[in-house]
Design an enzyme around this catalytic site. Sequence first.
Site, PDB file in Angstrom:
ATOM      1  N   HIS A 185      19.618 -75.558  25.174  1.00 20.87           N
ATOM      2  CA  HIS A 185      18.876 -76.119  26.300  1.00 20.87           C
ATOM      3  C   HIS A 185      18.251 -77.476  25.974  1.00 20.87           C
ATOM      4  CE1 HIS A 185      15.348 -73.952  24.435  1.00 20.87           C
ATOM      5  NE2 HIS A 185      14.715 -75.045  24.867  1.00 20.87           N
ATOM      6  N   ASP A 218      22.071 -69.698  23.148  1.00 23.25           N
ATOM      7  CA  ASP A 218      21.162 -70.840  23.253  1.00 23.25           C
ATOM      8  C   ASP A 218      21.115 -71.643  21.951  1.00 23.25           C
ATOM      9  OD1 ASP A 218      19.426 -72.618  24.468  1.00 23.25           O
ATOM     10  OD2 ASP A 218      17.630 -71.465  23.954  1.00 23.25           O
ATOM     11  N   SER A 298      11.333 -76.488  20.524  1.00 23.61           N
ATOM     12  CA  SER A 298      12.641 -75.830  20.652  1.00 23.61           C
ATOM     13  C   SER A 298      13.662 -76.454  19.712  1.00 23.61           C
ATOM     14  CB  SER A 298      13.145 -75.938  22.090  1.00 23.61           C
ATOM     15  OG  SER A 298      12.329 -75.198  22.966  1.00 23.61           O
TER      16      SER A 298
END
Length: 442
Positions: A185, A218, A298
């Site tokens: 992402h 992911d 992230s």
Amino acid sequence: MPLRTPGSDAAYRQTNGGGPTNGGRSTSQRSFGQPEPQEPRFKPLYPGQAWPTEQPQYRPTYIPPPPADWHAQQARSYSSEPPKVNRIVTIAALVAVIIGVIAGAGAATVVVALGGGNNAPIADQPNPPVGTGTDPKIRTGSVSAVAATLLPSVVQLKVEGSDNSDATGSGFVIDNVGHILTNNHVVAAAATGGSIQVVTNGNKTATARLVGRSPAYDLAVVQVVGLDAPSVQFGRSDQAVVGQDVVAIGSPLGLAGTVTSGIISAKNRPVTTGDDTGQASSYISALQTDAAINPGNSGGPLVDMSARVIGVNSAIATVPGAGEGQSGSIGLGFAIPIDQARRTAQQLIANGRASYPVIGASVDMTFEGGGRVSAVTANSPAARAGLRVGDVITSINNEPVDSAEVLIVAIRTHQPGEAVRLAYERGGRSRTVTLTLAQQIG
């Protein structure tokens, strides 16, 4: 003249008229009169002295006492001679007594410096300089030691998409040819065009190319050829234990090189992540941590206290009802276990894509109490095992399943080709079946 042998008091008794022959006084009567005429007179040196002053060549250490029945006042005159006390010792003793009295009377008295002519109290002396002490040492196994080891390997990613969308995140170097592991992402905006900029801990910027990505897990890999940054060491997430210390490193809110610490709060948390619109396809069995993770973390590493990566920071929980821009760390962060991330990264580097396991059936995402089958793909493992629409899967390998998310996450902890045992209910009856997992690219 030699002293008379002690023990006799004849010389001190009156003979005039004493005794029955002279009709005089009793011989038991004591007197303080003169001694017998044959004794030469002597001049007392101190009141009450009754012994001659002439001494022998040696000086006895004490004067023999008179007979036991001698008058008490006389007896007190025959004590030992007081010893001579050295004058210096006496003065020193008096000084010590005076100091002791002063110290006892005022324990808080200011100590005065001696010598050098400076008698100012210590309290009035200049304070030592502040901030000039020795440098703190980095203790092995400390957060500072982990940070010093990992920071050179962690980078910041700045992504610009072809549709003018942008994103920021983190990543870390996994080999010596410039491959960087991050979240899907983070780089998804540049999947169909755009640019990915990598900023190292030394503030050097380089353009990266997208090697491959896996929306299912992911995860993504980018590469910078000639990147001047060391690679990390991998740990084992399956050996992580609840309560162990961990460190998270990344670029939250664009603040590169941020280090936070915490513990592993839980394992095997079913988490759904990903920013692909209309697709909630990233299901992970995550490590939960209370180390502060915020937007921008992230893709950064979650590491143990030996500076080994055990997870990829990917998601945070938010307070229900929090508005846009109000999300942030509430002590509930989630990381993809490195055991899974490492396998996926190897596939992405080798093939540009990765696979994940499936049973060949769809499940109702709104159903609670298990994974209810909503569709079965023909010739799939589920079809061959006899599963039908309406069956409710209740466990996989004896691990309870209470929702569709838990079932998907549990399946994705395995590899394509592995056999799993499913328990399910049909028409109120419990059944079991063993099937072999198929694979799907994504």
